[in-house]
Design a protein around this motif. Structure first.
Motif, PDB file in Angstrom:
ATOM      1  N   THR A 191       0.796  -1.236   0.000  1.00 33.35           N
ATOM      2  CA  THR A 191       0.000   0.000   0.000  1.00 33.35           C
ATOM      3  C   THR A 191       0.822   1.276   0.000  1.00 33.35           C
ATOM      4  O   THR A 191       0.287   2.358  -0.254  1.00 33.35           O
ATOM      5  CB  THR A 191      -0.952   0.014   1.201  1.00 33.35           C
ATOM      6  OG1 THR A 191      -0.190  -0.119   2.412  1.00 33.35           O
ATOM      7  CG2 THR A 191      -1.963  -1.124   1.117  1.00 33.35           C
ATOM      8  N   GLU A 194      -0.222   5.077   1.000  1.00 33.12           N
ATOM      9  CA  GLU A 194      -1.642   4.985   1.337  1.00 33.12           C
ATOM     10  C   GLU A 194      -2.377   6.301   1.125  1.00 33.12           C
ATOM     11  O   GLU A 194      -3.143   6.755   1.976  1.00 33.12           O
ATOM     12  CB  GLU A 194      -1.818   4.490   2.776  1.00 33.12           C
ATOM     13  CG  GLU A 194      -1.169   3.135   3.011  1.00 33.12           C
ATOM     14  CD  GLU A 194      -1.487   2.521   4.361  1.00 33.12           C
ATOM     15  OE1 GLU A 194      -1.881   3.270   5.274  1.00 33.12           O
ATOM     16  OE2 GLU A 194      -1.347   1.296   4.493  1.00 33.12           O
ATOM     17  N   ASP A 198      -5.668   1.920   1.885  1.00 34.96           N
ATOM     18  CA  ASP A 198      -4.727   1.707   2.979  1.00 34.96           C
ATOM     19  C   ASP A 198      -4.731   0.251   3.429  1.00 34.96           C
ATOM     20  O   ASP A 198      -5.448  -0.591   2.888  1.00 34.96           O
ATOM     21  CB  ASP A 198      -5.028   2.648   4.156  1.00 34.96           C
ATOM     22  CG  ASP A 198      -6.408   2.402   4.768  1.00 34.96           C
ATOM     23  OD1 ASP A 198      -7.118   1.487   4.308  1.00 34.96           O
ATOM     24  OD2 ASP A 198      -6.768   3.127   5.716  1.00 34.96           O
TER      25      ASP A 198
END
Length: 699
Positions: A191, A194, A198
């Motif tokens: 991720t 993010e 997320d």
């Protein structure tokens, strides 16, 4: 949410913006992997400088593609990423993965650029993974949207283990180690910064994925607390093990986490407790994360924690027994009749548990079979471990050993079976096919089995009835309140306080003491004075005849120490001397929101820091588990003739406070109930003091 991440992991078509003809470059590796894997979807290289890339027709831009791709991989410098996101959004691309770094993790200018990219994507209804990530892959769909070098030469085999990692490099390392351990990967998601998707959202999607049974996760912080908690609870109810690595244990680590991928690390003790609360396992090391995941991938989770151990060396058996007990496993003795049967066959053996068959079992394999069979069939164990050492590596001994061991294994059982041994990988794989978990180190086996037992207990817990934890929010003040005000508010949440009286003068204080008829405690009552002892605002164990003079002295002392404070009066209450002193509180963790703390009072909290935490809200059963976690719990059960404390009433108080904390998470920053007296069983629990701190910007 599901459609978004599905488009990233199993797209019908993909555009690779910044595609390179050089398969060793960031823009070249995903294309190389997709072609090697035989990805069945359409792949569109986008490169305005080339007509073909790695043998495929290339396109000048997104607008030139023959169709709108379901997802896009952006392998571009940070400076060119915004224009690419705009082009994808204009075309109607559903999602995009941004590889490049140079955004929020590098400073304010990078943060502003990252926010512009996110705003652009959201305006177009497009979701983003990254930036500063390694992308995703899905072996069962032959889709590899990543530039990770772990796929050089060998792609991943499909399996039941999912990986969700904020750090791309760490996620790649986990996948590499899992492959080396013989595990296949279901889905792999990194991720990065993010900016949009997320860890919590990716984890939630992975829990819902039918191909994933075990999830390895890595995070430096969590943005969406409620989604994260819900993902953990859903994993528990679906019997999917989550094995978590959370960095930021030390203050140095926490600072590093805040600068790396712009994450905010919350309190480490709190994060640890929340993982435990929702049935996830927190690994201490990467090796342990792999060991526990490997054990969980077998799909066998014991109903209890009893472990039977077989060894041909007493020393190794004792070591494994020590390690097992250290992680909460029960190395219970064999039944008496089974011990007698073992001694009849092996007079020099140790039949208790660990069962030490001695070296005689090496030359008489039928004795090994008999010993192991008795442990498995008659021991009543949930788990079995045999210490084989280097025997499986011996060319003259390995086949006989395996035959003797397998002859002892019941055809059908749900026993978790493990071995410690050193042998070539082919021999290890043979034992794994026979249903054994294989470890080189006994400590690793014990910790993995301890984790399995923990998951088994967590999976068997009924799901909390979230509706029952709901509390209608109260109409709270915005400014500070006194102790009397705090108690009035918390009483509406079900918290019990002693009978007390708020008085204005020394004469009224004396009359209140006479009415109570017992020694009293007297405290100044002011919304501006939080720490009363520092201004001379507390007096305890007062007799009625002494109260009026002491009240006048207290008013004078407080006036000198805090001349500007608003004084509501004096609180008079009977002394409560019985019971066990505890401390209960609420704080608002920057990551995980309202958190309830519990511990014993006095030296236990001041010196030993013997406290535990839970994310609000939680039910009474969870409160009981919370109470039993502290080292001082035996004092509540009663020691040296003391009566057992009213633990049930304490559990209700903790649950009620958690409901209050969650219902008012936007308004209440903290609550202190200190001390809280837990009276003898059946007599309840009484909070003697209360403080509420208000403040906005709730987590």
């Amino acid at each position: 949410m599901a459609d978004t991440i599905s488009s990233l992991l199993a797209p019908a078509s993909v555009a690779l913006v910044g595609a390179s003809d050089d398969a060793t470059r960031i823009g070249g590796r995903p294309l190389k992997y997709l072609r090697e894997a035989g990805f069945g979807g359409a792949v569109y290289p986008v490169n305005p400088k080339r007509s073909r890339v790695q043998g495929l027709k290339a396109y000048a831009d997104i607008a030139s593609l023959p169709e709108v791709p379901e997802t896009a991989i952006l392998a571009l410098p940070a400076s060119a990423t915004l224009a690419a996101v705009e082009a994808c959004g204009d075309a109607g691309v559903a999602s995009a993965t941004v590889f490049s770094a140079g955004f929020a993790e590098v400073g304010e200018e990078g943060r502003k650029l990252q926010q512009r990219i996110v705003d652009t994507a959201r305006d177009a209804g497009m979701r983003l993974l990254g930036p500063n990530c390694l992308g995703v892959f899905n072996p069962s769909a032959q889709y590899y949207g990543t530039f990770s070098v772990i796929l050089d030469g060998t792609l991943m085999k499909p399996g039941s283990v999912g990986v969700v990692s904020q750090s791309g490099a760490y996620g790649a390392h986990l996948a590499h180690l899992a492959r080396a351990r013989g595990m296949g990967i279901s889905k792999w998601i990194t991720t990065g910064n993010e900016s949009d998707i997320d860890v919590a959202e990716a984890l939630h999607w992975m829990v819902d994925d039918p191909d994933t049974n075990v999830i390895m996760a890595y995070a430096e912080g969590v943005k969406d607390r409620d989604l994260f908690v819900d993902a953990l609870e859903q994993a528990r109810t679906k019997r999917k093990a989550v094995v978590f690595m959370k960095t930021g244990r030390s203050s140095v680590g926490a600072e590093a986490a805040a600068s790396h991928t712009a994450a905010l690390a919350g309190s480490d003790d709190v994060f640890d407790a929340v993982l435990r609360q929702f049935g996830a396992y927190r690994a201490e090391t990467t090796a342990q994360q792999i060991d526990v995941t490997y054990a969980c991938a077998s799909g066998r989770f014991p109903q209890d924690n009893k472990l039977g151990i077989f060894t041909m060396s007493g020393g190794f058996g004792i070591q494994l027994a020590d390690d097992a007990e250290a992680v909460g496993l029960d190395v219970a003795p064999m039944p008496d009749d089974a011990q007698e049967e073992l001694l009849a066959a092996l007079p020099y053996s140790s039949p208790r548990n660990p069962v030490d068959a001695t070296a005689q079992a090496v030359s008489q394999m039928e004795l090994l079979t008999q010993s192991v069979n008795l442990i498995m069939q008659r021991g009543g164990y949930d788990m079995f471990a045999a210490i084989l050492g280097i025997g499986p590596a011996s060319p003259t001994f390995s086949s006989k050993l395996r035959e003797a061991l397998m002859a002892a294994v019941p055809e059908k059982d749900d026993l978790v079976r493990g071995l410690t041994m050193s042998a070539p990988v082919e021999a290890v794989r043979d034992y794994e096919k026979d249903g054994f978990l294989v470890f080189e180190d006994g400590t690793a086996l014990a910790k993995a089995f301890g984790a399995l037992a923990g998951f088994g207990r967590a999976f068997d817990r009924p799901a909390s009835e979230r509706e029952a934890l709901w509390m209608e929010p109260l109409d709270l003040p915005t400014g500070p309140v006194s102790e009397a005000g705090a108690k009035a508010i918390l009483s509406k949440a079900g918290i019990a306080f002693p009978e007390e009286r708020l008085v204005k003068t020394g004469a009224e204080a004396a009359q209140a003491a006479r009415d109570f008829g017992t020694p009293v405690v007297m405290k100044i009552c002011s919304p501006e004075i939080l720490h009363k002892t520092e201004v001379g605002g507390v007096a305890v164990n007062l007799l009625a005849d002494d109260v009026e003079d002491r009240a006048d002295e207290m008013f004078a002392a407080v006036a000198r120490a805090a001349p500007d404070a608003t004084i509501e009066g004096l609180l008079i209450a009977p002394m409560v001397g019985d019971g066990v002193e505890t401390i209960v509180g609420v704080s608002r963790d920057p990551v995980l929101g309202p958190i309830v703390m519990f511990g014993l009072g006095g030296v236990f909290v001041e010196v030993l820091k013997d406290v535990t935490f839970r994310a609000a809200p939680f039910d009474v059963d969870e409160a009981h588990r919370m109470i039993r976690e502290i080292r001082g719990f035996p004092l509540l059960e009663g020691v040296r003739g003391a009566k057992r404390a009213d633990i049930d009433a304490l559990a209700r108080l903790l649950s009620d406070l958690s409901r209050f904390a969650y219902a008012h998470r936007e308004a209440v920053k903290g609550v202190d109930l200190n001390p809280v007296r837990v009276m003898p069983e059946g007599e309840g629990v009484i909070a003697l003091d209360a403080l509420i701190e208000f403040g906005g910007d709730g987590a």
